[in-house]
Design a protein around this motif. Structure first.
Motif, PDB file in Angstrom:
ATOM      1  N   LEU A  79       0.806  -1.218   0.000  1.00 33.98           N
ATOM      2  CA  LEU A  79       0.000   0.000   0.000  1.00 33.98           C
ATOM      3  C   LEU A  79       0.840   1.270   0.000  1.00 33.98           C
ATOM      4  O   LEU A  79       0.530   2.235  -0.699  1.00 33.98           O
ATOM      5  N   PHE A  80       1.938   1.291   0.790  1.00 32.51           N
ATOM      6  CA  PHE A  80       2.672   2.533   1.011  1.00 32.51           C
ATOM      7  C   PHE A  80       4.110   2.532   0.490  1.00 32.51           C
ATOM      8  O   PHE A  80       4.793   3.545   0.592  1.00 32.51           O
ATOM      9  N   GLY A  81       4.604   1.428  -0.025  1.00 32.96           N
ATOM     10  CA  GLY A  81       5.957   1.371  -0.571  1.00 32.96           C
ATOM     11  C   GLY A  81       6.935   0.683   0.358  1.00 32.96           C
ATOM     12  O   GLY A  81       6.717   0.594   1.565  1.00 32.96           O
ATOM     13  N   TRP A  82       8.026   0.215  -0.219  1.00 35.62           N
ATOM     14  CA  TRP A  82       9.041  -0.511   0.536  1.00 35.62           C
ATOM     15  C   TRP A  82      10.095   0.456   1.047  1.00 35.62           C
ATOM     16  O   TRP A  82      10.491   1.391   0.363  1.00 35.62           O
ATOM     17  N   PRO A  83      10.598   0.227   2.279  1.00 34.46           N
ATOM     18  CA  PRO A  83      11.513   1.191   2.895  1.00 34.46           C
ATOM     19  C   PRO A  83      12.904   1.256   2.267  1.00 34.46           C
ATOM     20  O   PRO A  83      13.543   2.296   2.313  1.00 34.46           O
TER      21      PRO A  83
ATOM     22  N   LEU B 199       8.296   3.537  -9.105  1.00 40.85           N
ATOM     23  CA  LEU B 199       7.223   4.320  -8.499  1.00 40.85           C
ATOM     24  C   LEU B 199       6.400   3.447  -7.562  1.00 40.85           C
ATOM     25  O   LEU B 199       6.093   3.842  -6.436  1.00 40.85           O
ATOM     26  N   PHE B 200       6.068   2.248  -8.018  1.00 38.05           N
ATOM     27  CA  PHE B 200       5.337   1.297  -7.178  1.00 38.05           C
ATOM     28  C   PHE B 200       6.173   0.903  -5.964  1.00 38.05           C
ATOM     29  O   PHE B 200       5.668   0.848  -4.839  1.00 38.05           O
ATOM     30  N   LEU B 201       7.461   0.637  -6.154  1.00 32.38           N
ATOM     31  CA  LEU B 201       8.336   0.247  -5.053  1.00 32.38           C
ATOM     32  C   LEU B 201       8.462   1.382  -4.036  1.00 32.38           C
ATOM     33  O   LEU B 201       8.463   1.153  -2.831  1.00 32.38           O
ATOM     34  N   PHE B 202       8.556   2.601  -4.506  1.00 32.01           N
ATOM     35  CA  PHE B 202       8.760   3.747  -3.619  1.00 32.01           C
ATOM     36  C   PHE B 202       7.471   4.181  -2.910  1.00 32.01           C
ATOM     37  O   PHE B 202       7.476   4.423  -1.712  1.00 32.01           O
ATOM     38  N   PHE B 203       6.368   4.275  -3.640  1.00 31.52           N
ATOM     39  CA  PHE B 203       5.131   4.817  -3.094  1.00 31.52           C
ATOM     40  C   PHE B 203       4.061   3.781  -2.802  1.00 31.52           C
ATOM     41  O   PHE B 203       3.078   4.097  -2.125  1.00 31.52           O
TER      42      PHE B 203
END
Length: 191
Positions: free
Chosen positions: A102-106, A120-124
């Protein structure tokens, strides 16, 4: 027109050449009924290709070598497909949880693929991707076909590059360009 072609060759990236080609295709289609403009576009493209043919040959030799050794996809994406399968996919599959989806990987920077949509998906996460979609939708409502083309071309170009939509500078410049290309109807200039 020739200046745009020259600058995209001087920049020397696939993204610049791709966007320039897409720009010329857009101009050609947009001006099919205007013979004079169509002739200028065609003439500029032919002259630019002739003048810079040696530069283009040298430029594409590098990517042809990659194509021969590692295939078309590696040549087209500059090995970003390997980053996707070797870095991003294992990280996401090993660290899969609903919060990150839901919110992205750290640890985004360590595992990115430099293919913007996946980054973008990985970040956000999904929420960030939906936010971007809504942002672009809001920007494009009622805008000119040139603006829609610009956004569409940038979305396609994200396959060839990373950090396009995550960069605050790029987003601000794109938003300002969109405003400049589509001035408000009730805006009055003092100049």
């Amino acid at each position: 027109m020739i200046f745009i072609l020259m600058m995209s060759i001087v920049i020397g990236t696939k993204k610049a050449l791709f966007l320039t080609t897409l720009f010329f295709v857009f101009l050609t289609i947009d001006n099919l009924r205007k013979l004079k403009t169509l002739l200028i576009i065609t003439f500029s493209g032919i002259i630019g290709t002739i003048v810079f043919s040696e530069v283009l040959k040298k430029y594409f030799v590098f990517f042809y070598k990659i194509y021969e050794e590692n295939g078309f996809l590696n040549s087209l994406l500059s090995y970003r497909n390997k980053l996707l399968t070797e870095n991003l996919y294992p990280y996401v599959s090993e660290n899969f949880n609903i919060k990150d989806v839901l919110f992205g990987w750290p640890l985004f920077k360590n595992y990115r693929s430099e293919m913007e949509f996946f980054d973008l998906f990985l970040f956000f996460g999904i929420i960030g991707v939906i936010s971007y979609f809504l942002f672009f939708k809001k920007i494009l409502i009622g805008k000119s076909k040139q603006t829609n083309f610009m956004i569409f071309a940038l979305l396609i170009a994200t396959i060839f590059s990373g950090n396009l939509f995550i960069s605050v500078n790029v987003m601000v410049m794109m938003y300002l360009a969109t405003l400049y290309m589509n001035p408000a109807k009730n805006f009055k200039s003092d100049y």
